[in-house]
Design an enzyme around this catalytic site. Sequence first.
Site, PDB file in Angstrom:
ATOM      1  N   ASN A   9      34.909  82.642  13.519  1.00 37.84           N
ATOM      2  CA  ASN A   9      33.823  82.598  12.530  1.00 37.84           C
ATOM      3  C   ASN A   9      32.497  82.623  13.291  1.00 37.84           C
ATOM      4  OD1 ASN A   9      32.001  81.995  10.518  1.00 37.84           O
ATOM      5  ND2 ASN A   9      32.730  79.905  10.177  1.00 37.84           N
ATOM      6  N   LYS A  11      29.554  82.869  12.166  1.00 33.43           N
ATOM      7  CA  LYS A  11      28.454  82.243  11.412  1.00 33.43           C
ATOM      8  C   LYS A  11      27.207  83.141  11.443  1.00 33.43           C
ATOM      9  CE  LYS A  11      30.570  77.805  12.197  1.00 33.43           C
ATOM     10  NZ  LYS A  11      30.467  76.370  12.321  1.00 33.43           N
ATOM     11  N   HIS A  94      33.637  77.049   3.000  1.00 31.94           N
ATOM     12  CA  HIS A  94      33.316  76.419   4.290  1.00 31.94           C
ATOM     13  C   HIS A  94      32.375  75.231   4.048  1.00 31.94           C
ATOM     14  CE1 HIS A  94      31.733  75.786   8.296  1.00 31.94           C
ATOM     15  NE2 HIS A  94      32.776  76.454   8.750  1.00 31.94           N
ATOM     16  N   GLU A  96      29.834  74.269   5.523  1.00 35.88           N
ATOM     17  CA  GLU A  96      28.399  74.611   5.595  1.00 35.88           C
ATOM     18  C   GLU A  96      27.916  75.208   4.275  1.00 35.88           C
ATOM     19  OE1 GLU A  96      28.661  76.873   9.207  1.00 35.88           O
ATOM     20  OE2 GLU A  96      29.063  75.020  10.319  1.00 35.88           O
ATOM     21  N   GLU A 166      39.555  71.574   8.068  1.00 37.01           N
ATOM     22  CA  GLU A 166      38.446  71.367   9.002  1.00 37.01           C
ATOM     23  C   GLU A 166      37.774  70.028   8.693  1.00 37.01           C
ATOM     24  OE1 GLU A 166      36.797  75.280  10.636  1.00 37.01           O
ATOM     25  OE2 GLU A 166      35.835  74.989   8.725  1.00 37.01           O
ATOM     26  N   GLY A 172      31.390  71.718  14.902  1.00 38.36           N
ATOM     27  CA  GLY A 172      30.145  71.826  15.667  1.00 38.36           C
ATOM     28  C   GLY A 172      29.819  70.590  16.497  1.00 38.36           C
ATOM     29  N   SER A 212      35.515  72.492  16.415  1.00 36.41           N
ATOM     30  CA  SER A 212      35.368  72.415  17.877  1.00 36.41           C
ATOM     31  C   SER A 212      36.637  72.820  18.631  1.00 36.41           C
ATOM     32  CB  SER A 212      34.926  71.013  18.301  1.00 36.41           C
ATOM     33  OG  SER A 212      33.670  70.709  17.720  1.00 36.41           O
TER      34      SER A 212
HETATM   35  P1  PGA Z   1      33.153  75.013  15.456  1.00 38.78           P
HETATM   36  O1  PGA Z   1      33.125  75.602  13.988  1.00 38.78           O
HETATM   37  O2  PGA Z   1      34.383  75.581  16.138  1.00 38.78           O
HETATM   38  O3  PGA Z   1      31.883  75.461  16.090  1.00 38.78           O
HETATM   39  O4  PGA Z   1      33.261  73.532  15.320  1.00 38.78           O
HETATM   40  C1  PGA Z   1      34.290  75.705  13.225  1.00 38.78           C
HETATM   41  C2  PGA Z   1      33.954  76.195  11.846  1.00 38.78           C
HETATM   42  O5  PGA Z   1      32.919  75.809  11.305  1.00 38.78           O
HETATM   43  O6  PGA Z   1      34.703  76.988  11.243  1.00 38.78           O
END
Ligand code: PGA
Length: 260
Positions: A9, A11, A94, A96, A166, A172, A212
Amino acid sequence: MRKILIVGNWKMHLNTSQASLLVHRLQENIPLRQDIEIVLAPSMLALQPLSLQIDRRKFRLAAQNAFYKDEGAYTGEVSFNMLRDLVHYAIVGHSERRHFFHEDLPMVRDKVKACVRSGITPILCVGETDHERSGGETRQVLHDQISTALYHLTAHEVGDIVIAYEPVWAIGSGKAATPSETKEAASYVRHYIKDVFGDGASASARILYGGSVMPEIVHGFLEDSDIDGFLVGHESLNYREFSDIVNSAYAWQRKGGGKK
Ligand code: PGA
């Protein structure tokens, strides 16, 4: 048997030429792996050019988001229907998007439905916040997110779906959860599908871990019989790290894993 799935992803990173360069590097570094499915989720803008660039034997594309109406006066939006020839998957719900764009449970439900209606497989993201976890609410949160999102789907449609567990506190943060911290949640998701949609759906729906993800944690999570792969954010922007994640999954499979 469920195929291992690894999704990058990206982003809101990389313009079209940077995205093209990353694909070029990934194609050089990741050999053809028949038994692992690799999906890239670039920005909406890069989907079209990358669809012409990717080696389709190695990679598939995912949208990071789309709108649930098929067409109409919705300025600034792109529908799942418009993406149907471009992507195999779309990330829906997601954290976010839930957080920054106020996507609530009914909106996620409508997006999942529109996604399936357009012939695109949803990668439905679920997970609890730190606060919810410490309040002992993880199961309730997962129940609410999954039960609403899958509400309009048939058992057959649920059997095709991907659910990314997640935990919001791991996204993040640079510090992934451990397999033992996530085991109960992943198992809860699989059991929910089994109870509501039956054995067939629960045996074929894929569950990913996200938050992460880095190469070192791949084997530990794949040992969990409920985890079928990863949703990778930050590390998917670095071709070496992302290739290592794929290669690590491959190595795990080669030494006898993968019989899920
Ligand atoms: P990250 O993001 O690996 O940077 O923690 C995962 C995600 O948001 O899908």
